[in-house]
Design a protein around this motif. Structure first.
Motif, short mmCIF file in Angstrom:
data_model
loop_
_atom_site.label_atom_id
_atom_site.label_comp_id
_atom_site.label_asym_id
_atom_site.label_seq_id
_atom_site.Cartn_x
_atom_site.Cartn_y
_atom_site.Cartn_z
N VAL A 276 1.14 -1.18 -0.44
CA VAL A 276 0.44 -0.34 -0.06
C VAL A 276 0.88 1.24 0.10
CG1 VAL A 276 -1.41 1.47 1.25
CG2 VAL A 276 -1.70 -1.65 1.22
N ILE B 204 1.37 5.19 0.81
CA ILE B 204 0.35 5.80 1.42
C ILE B 204 0.88 7.53 0.92
CG2 ILE B 204 0.00 7.43 3.80
CD1 ILE B 204 1.31 4.38 4.52
N VAL C 17 -3.25 4.84 -0.84
CA VAL C 17 -4.18 6.10 0.00
C VAL C 17 -3.74 7.17 -0.26
CG1 VAL C 17 -4.81 6.41 2.27
CG2 VAL C 17 -3.96 3.62 1.25
N PRO D 61 -6.58 10.36 7.77
CA PRO D 61 -5.59 9.25 8.52
C PRO D 61 -5.31 9.43 10.09
CG PRO D 61 -3.98 11.21 7.45
CD PRO D 61 -5.05 10.93 7.18
N VAL E 153 -7.61 0.55 6.21
CA VAL E 153 -7.29 1.12 4.88
C VAL E 153 -6.26 -0.98 5.11
CG1 VAL E 153 -4.20 -0.03 4.42
CG2 VAL E 153 -5.05 1.84 5.00
#
Length: 142
Positions: free
Chosen positions: A23, A25, A96, A126, A135
């Motif tokens: 992932v 970010i 994300v 976040p 997430v």
């Protein structure tokens, strides 16, 4: 292989039933990228890269790793740079985007292209404790 990079992203990885998934970010400095990554790492995820990530496409997939100069380290605000359990390379499957704005309750699916590979894009504040669960849930839907 189509290189791009490095991009302004913190990348973390988690082992799933089909292998490791990454992932990325995304967000400006101070947006909460490293903080969210630290909370995911606290739940067993691995750091790939903090703040800057090298990405490239191969075989229709997107891969990510840390630039050598920052590999294995993450910034902890108020403490400094610390070592973290890492995964040296991962296939990125989700992006994300960190925001401080209110997030839509039921957003339309979005994506962002990196090196010609589209990744699903989740926009997320976040800061709430639930961000790590959001997430993880988003990753499970892929």
């Amino acid at each position: 292989m189509t290189p791009e990079g490095p991009i302004h992203a913190t990348t973390v990885a988690v082992r799933c039933s089909d292998g490791w998934r990454g992932v990325m970010i995304l967000g400006a400095s101070g947006a909460g990228k490293s903080d969210l990554a630290l909370r995911l790492i606290g739940r067993g995820w691995r750091l790939v890269s903090d703040d800057y990530t090298r990405v490239w496409a191969s075989g229709g997939a997107l891969y990510a790793c840390a630039p050598a100069i920052i590999a294995g380290r993450i910034e902890v605000r108020g403490l400094g740079i610390v070592s973290a359990a890492t995964r040296p390379l991962v296939r990125a499957t989700l992006a994300v985007a960190c925001t401080r704005e209110p997030v839509e309750r039921l957003p339309e699916p979005r994506s962002r292209a990196f090196c010609g590979v589209d990744l699903p894009l989740l926009t997320l504040d976040p800061r709430p404790a639930s961000a790590v669960d959001v997430v993880a849930a988003a990753l499970e839907t892929l």
